[in-house]
Design an enzyme around this catalytic site. Sequence first.
Site, PDB file in Angstrom:
ATOM      1  CB  ALA A 180      -0.927  -0.016   1.209  1.00 14.43           C
ATOM      2  CG  HIS A 186       8.794 -17.390  17.075  1.00 16.50           C
ATOM      3  ND1 HIS A 186       9.385 -17.836  18.235  1.00 16.50           N
ATOM      4  CD2 HIS A 186       9.240 -16.126  16.876  1.00 16.50           C
ATOM      5  CE1 HIS A 186      10.185 -16.885  18.711  1.00 16.50           C
ATOM      6  NE2 HIS A 186      10.108 -15.842  17.899  1.00 16.50           N
ATOM      7  CG  ASP A 243       3.447  -7.840  20.911  1.00 12.91           C
ATOM      8  OD1 ASP A 243       3.171  -9.036  20.779  1.00 12.91           O
ATOM      9  OD2 ASP A 243       4.614  -7.403  20.937  1.00 12.91           O
TER      10      ASP A 243
HETATM   11  P1  ATP Z   1       7.994  -5.858  18.390  1.00 12.64           P
HETATM   12  O1  ATP Z   1       6.917  -5.088  19.097  1.00 12.64           O
HETATM   13  O2  ATP Z   1       7.461  -6.844  17.441  1.00 12.64           O
HETATM   14  O3  ATP Z   1       9.038  -6.422  19.322  1.00 12.64           O
HETATM   15  P2  ATP Z   1       9.681  -3.573  17.978  1.00 12.64           P
HETATM   16  O4  ATP Z   1       9.696  -2.560  16.906  1.00 12.64           O
HETATM   17  O5  ATP Z   1       9.259  -3.123  19.340  1.00 12.64           O
HETATM   18  O6  ATP Z   1       8.789  -4.783  17.473  1.00 12.64           O
HETATM   19  P3  ATP Z   1      12.442  -3.796  18.873  1.00 12.64           P
HETATM   20  O7  ATP Z   1      13.384  -4.936  18.751  1.00 12.64           O
HETATM   21  O8  ATP Z   1      12.122  -3.293  20.221  1.00 12.64           O
HETATM   22  O9  ATP Z   1      11.129  -4.254  18.072  1.00 12.64           O
HETATM   23  O10 ATP Z   1      13.018  -2.564  18.024  1.00 12.64           O
HETATM   24  C1  ATP Z   1      13.393  -2.737  16.662  1.00 12.64           C
HETATM   25  C2  ATP Z   1      14.630  -1.931  16.370  1.00 12.64           C
HETATM   26  O11 ATP Z   1      14.363  -0.540  16.591  1.00 12.64           O
HETATM   27  C3  ATP Z   1      15.820  -2.233  17.240  1.00 12.64           C
HETATM   28  O12 ATP Z   1      16.525  -3.373  16.821  1.00 12.64           O
HETATM   29  C4  ATP Z   1      16.653  -0.978  17.056  1.00 12.64           C
HETATM   30  O13 ATP Z   1      17.358  -0.997  15.850  1.00 12.64           O
HETATM   31  C5  ATP Z   1      15.561   0.113  16.971  1.00 12.64           C
HETATM   32  N1  ATP Z   1      15.404   0.747  18.288  1.00 12.64           N
HETATM   33  C6  ATP Z   1      14.706   0.291  19.338  1.00 12.64           C
HETATM   34  N2  ATP Z   1      14.832   1.109  20.414  1.00 12.64           N
HETATM   35  C7  ATP Z   1      15.670   2.105  20.020  1.00 12.64           C
HETATM   36  C8  ATP Z   1      16.224   3.268  20.659  1.00 12.64           C
HETATM   37  N3  ATP Z   1      15.942   3.583  21.919  1.00 12.64           N
HETATM   38  N4  ATP Z   1      17.043   4.062  19.934  1.00 12.64           N
HETATM   39  C9  ATP Z   1      17.345   3.762  18.651  1.00 12.64           C
HETATM   40  N5  ATP Z   1      16.856   2.675  18.003  1.00 12.64           N
HETATM   41  C10 ATP Z   1      16.032   1.864  18.660  1.00 12.64           C
END
Ligand code: ATP
Length: 351
Positions: A50, A281, A156
Amino acid sequence: MPPLFFAETRKITIFGRFCFLTNESMAGIKCIGVLTSGGDAPGMNAAIRAVTRSAIYNGFAVKGIMRGYKGLVFNEIVEFKSQSVSNIIQLGGTILKTARCKEFTTPEGRKAAYDNMTAAGIDALVVIGGDGSLTGARLFAQEYNVPIVGLPGTIDNDLGGTDSTIGYDTALNTIMEAVDKLRDTASSHERLFFVEVMGHTAGYLALNSAIATGSEAAIIPEMETEVDQLAELINHGFRKSKNSAIVIVAENPKTGGATALAERVKKEFPQYDARVTILGHIQRGGSPTAVDRILASRMGEAAIEAILDGQRNVMIGIENGKIVYVPFVKAIQHNKGIDRNALELVKILSI
Ligand code: ATP
């Protein structure tokens, strides 16, 4: 050809209020980069499609960034055409791949990301991911003044300002199908099953899958201690009237989730044949439901509308069926809360 209404003002809704915006502030944006980051979620492909097609429709060039922020930091950026996203709406996972990227959490990593992004001619980003991905997006946008629009891509449903996230409905349906099967064996063997589901630190998946499967209880992190919840279940439900039961438990690294709970039950109530199933998973995979495909399609198109409207640092959300813009700071706050009536519903309907 971009449509002629480009230069007109646009009517949009921000937190339920109509606003009129011009697209002056998006001037200079020619190329949009799209990436998927964090845990994969069914419907991410529909969102990529999209975003790509809406961007091309509106005259932008599109680049796909591989493996989330890793692709920015390590320069894995590919040209995207309309055909690049053909035949993917029905696929789970993400064709752009996804990854956790430690380097992006460092100033040096983000500098490399910015250098690669500008070298590739990318002027704005659409980031599809969960709270971590949007936290990273917020920081990157602040440091380098990059226009970024986020899409809530996570099973989630733990992001603020949106009733649902892309992937949540599919995961809910996957859990429902699995628990329906477990119900057959639980009832045949007269067992108490603890089924652990995902949810990060949120109980949405656990609570709503408990309602959808007619489970006897949902143990979620937002509520009172597990000990109290469990005692209530044992004393008022299972022991009195039932010879089998399903308890849905939200994953919880702090307490040990379903495994720790079942161990305690085995100790305290040895008369029950307690078993544990961790769905794991499997909840992330599979073809997205119609609900997720439509949500991802609407949100993906809305992300491009947001860029045209000069929005930045917002996540696209959905509230009462309407698209809304949610500032990153609100989206990543962990205070969405849980509907206590829903928890009561599980209790009422499991007598
Ligand atoms: P899910 O909810 O499925 O776990 P998510 O987006 O919360 O997905 P994370 O592993 O928490 O998954 O974050 C994904 C990526 O975002 C991290 O690997 C990192 O590269 C980036 N990221 C997360 N927190 C930070 C931060 N505080 N500063 C910079 N980059 C970040």
